[in-house]
Enzyme design. Structure first.
Site, short mmCIF file in Angstrom:
data_model
loop_
_atom_site.label_atom_id
_atom_site.label_comp_id
_atom_site.label_asym_id
_atom_site.label_seq_id
_atom_site.Cartn_x
_atom_site.Cartn_y
_atom_site.Cartn_z
N TYR A 69 -10.52 3.87 3.44
CA TYR A 69 -11.31 3.26 4.67
C TYR A 69 -11.02 3.09 6.04
O TYR A 69 -12.02 2.84 6.81
CB TYR A 69 -11.71 2.18 3.69
CG TYR A 69 -10.66 0.68 4.37
CD1 TYR A 69 -10.42 0.10 5.30
CD2 TYR A 69 -9.21 0.73 3.94
CE1 TYR A 69 -9.35 -0.37 6.44
CE2 TYR A 69 -9.07 0.47 3.72
CZ TYR A 69 -8.78 -0.79 5.41
OH TYR A 69 -6.72 -1.29 6.13
N ASP B 82 -6.27 -3.86 -7.37
CA ASP B 82 -7.05 -2.75 -6.53
C ASP B 82 -8.11 -2.11 -7.62
O ASP B 82 -9.57 -2.01 -7.52
CB ASP B 82 -5.89 -1.63 -7.05
CG ASP B 82 -5.51 -1.72 -5.38
OD1 ASP B 82 -6.32 -1.87 -4.30
OD2 ASP B 82 -4.41 -0.66 -5.29
N THR C 24 0.89 -1.34 -0.72
CA THR C 24 0.45 -0.48 -0.17
C THR C 24 0.81 1.27 -0.18
O THR C 24 2.13 1.16 -0.52
CB THR C 24 -0.86 -0.24 1.35
OG1 THR C 24 -2.49 1.13 1.24
CG2 THR C 24 -0.26 0.33 2.54
N ASN D 111 -0.49 -3.87 -6.02
CA ASN D 111 -0.84 -4.21 -4.23
C ASN D 111 -0.29 -5.55 -3.90
O ASN D 111 -1.27 -5.10 -3.23
CB ASN D 111 -1.98 -3.40 -4.13
CG ASN D 111 -3.67 -4.64 -4.88
OD1 ASN D 111 -3.22 -4.95 -5.91
ND2 ASN D 111 -4.29 -4.78 -3.96
N ALA E 99 -3.14 10.88 -9.20
CA ALA E 99 -3.06 9.65 -10.34
C ALA E 99 -1.81 9.26 -9.85
O ALA E 99 -1.30 8.06 -10.46
CB ALA E 99 -2.64 10.38 -11.55
N GLY E 100 -1.74 8.82 -8.59
CA GLY E 100 -0.28 8.00 -8.42
C GLY E 100 -1.20 5.94 -8.01
O GLY E 100 -2.04 5.73 -9.30
N GLY E 101 -0.53 5.85 -7.34
CA GLY E 101 -0.95 4.33 -7.71
C GLY E 101 -2.26 3.51 -7.42
O GLY E 101 -2.16 2.42 -8.34
N LYS F 195 3.10 1.47 -3.73
CA LYS F 195 2.11 0.89 -5.11
C LYS F 195 3.26 1.10 -6.38
O LYS F 195 3.06 0.05 -7.07
CB LYS F 195 0.96 1.36 -4.98
CG LYS F 195 0.58 0.89 -3.84
CD LYS F 195 -1.18 0.83 -4.36
CE LYS F 195 -1.95 0.66 -2.82
NZ LYS F 195 -4.05 1.01 -3.53
#
Length: 286
Positions: A228, A110, A70, A95, A135-137, A74
């Protein structure tokens, strides 16, 4: 390690509140597997993210079947892998790493997690135009899922403008149409959008706050978050207050976890049972 015993983990920063260990281990008990899930936390160990190669070696030496990956690894993990699944190669983000026969194989569950969660939790929403933050992993996986879900146009914002532009270009080439564009003004894009997808760490307990200005959001918008922990982020609380339809990140976590579990063990878990257990875990820690 026998075929019924699995040691797996999660590598990331500030992950002590993760529900992944309980989620994986409880499902494994239902399936009568000897399964232990360990958190490998940069923050807890006072290590920089650059220590990732050493942690991968440690997991291999200890006989791990694999590890989830995570924030913030990633994309950086890819340089340390033997090979990538088709999904991971296409998305340029990993991931889940399976450790087998001296090899490190990177996967991306993911995008599937977000796809299943959205399909389940947002039936019937307008999908002409959505705004993606990040716009990352995680963002690259979520963007792919968004287009697969039928979102006509995706406006992508990232603090790194080059990263947003690169992701938009990848999506347009992959889907052979102009389905994505980089943007610099989130408020202006939301004025004409149906919904907002949030894929940055903002809202996590270690990154509190709102990723947008409150006045940009209106009741006609739907809002999907991938964070989450907490389940109801500041963004989702704001959206609910404004009368928006909302989608917490928990479902994405469950479905990506179910797919990762199968990669680690070769055994298909019961995703609906995992969903019910995840809701219990969230209620217990609310």
């Amino acid at each position: 390690m026998n075929n019924n015993r699995f040691l797996v983990g999660l590598i990331g920063a500030d992950i002590q509140m993760s529900k992944s260990p309980a989620l994986h281990e409880t499902e494994a008990r239902h399936l009568e597997l000897d399964y232990h899930y360990e958190l490998v936390d940069f923050a807890e160990r006072s290590l920089p993210a650059s220590a990732l190669p050493e942690l991968l070696v440690e997991l291999e030496d200890r006989g791990f079947a694999g590890s989830n990956i995570t924030h913030p690894c990633k994309q950086t993990v890819i340089a340390h892998l033997s090979s990538l699944s088709e999904d991971a190669e296409m998305l340029g983000a990993v991931n889940t790493v399976v450790l087998r026969d001296g090899k490190r194989i990177g996967h991306n569950t993911d995008w599937y997690g977000f796809y299943k969660n959205f399909e389940r939790g947002m039936p019937g929403v307008a999908k002409t135009h959505a705004v993606l933050l990040g716009a990352g992993g995680a963002g690259v996986a979520v963007a792919h899922a968004a287009i697969k879900l039928g979102i006509g146009k995706l406006s992508i914002f990232d603090q790194d403008t080059n990263r947003a532009a690169a992701l938009a270009d990848q999506l347009n080439r992959r889907f052979s149409r102009t389905c994505a564009q980089p943007i610099g003004e989130v408020g202006a894009a939301l004025a004409s959008a149906d919904g907002l997808i949030h894929a940055t760490p903002t809202g996590m307990r270690s990154h509190p706050g709102l990723p947008i200005e409150p006045e940009w959001l209106h009741s006609r918008h739907w809002v999907a978050d991938i964070v989450y922990m907490p389940l109801v982020t500041e963004l989702l609380a704001l959206a609910e207050k404004k009368g928006c339809r909302t989608l917490p990140g928990g479902g994405m976590t469950v479905f990506q976890a179910a797919a990762a579990f199968e990669l680690f063990t070769g055994v298909k878990p019961d995703a609906e049972r995992m969903s019910r257990h995840f809701e219990e875990l969230c209620r217990a820690t609310a």
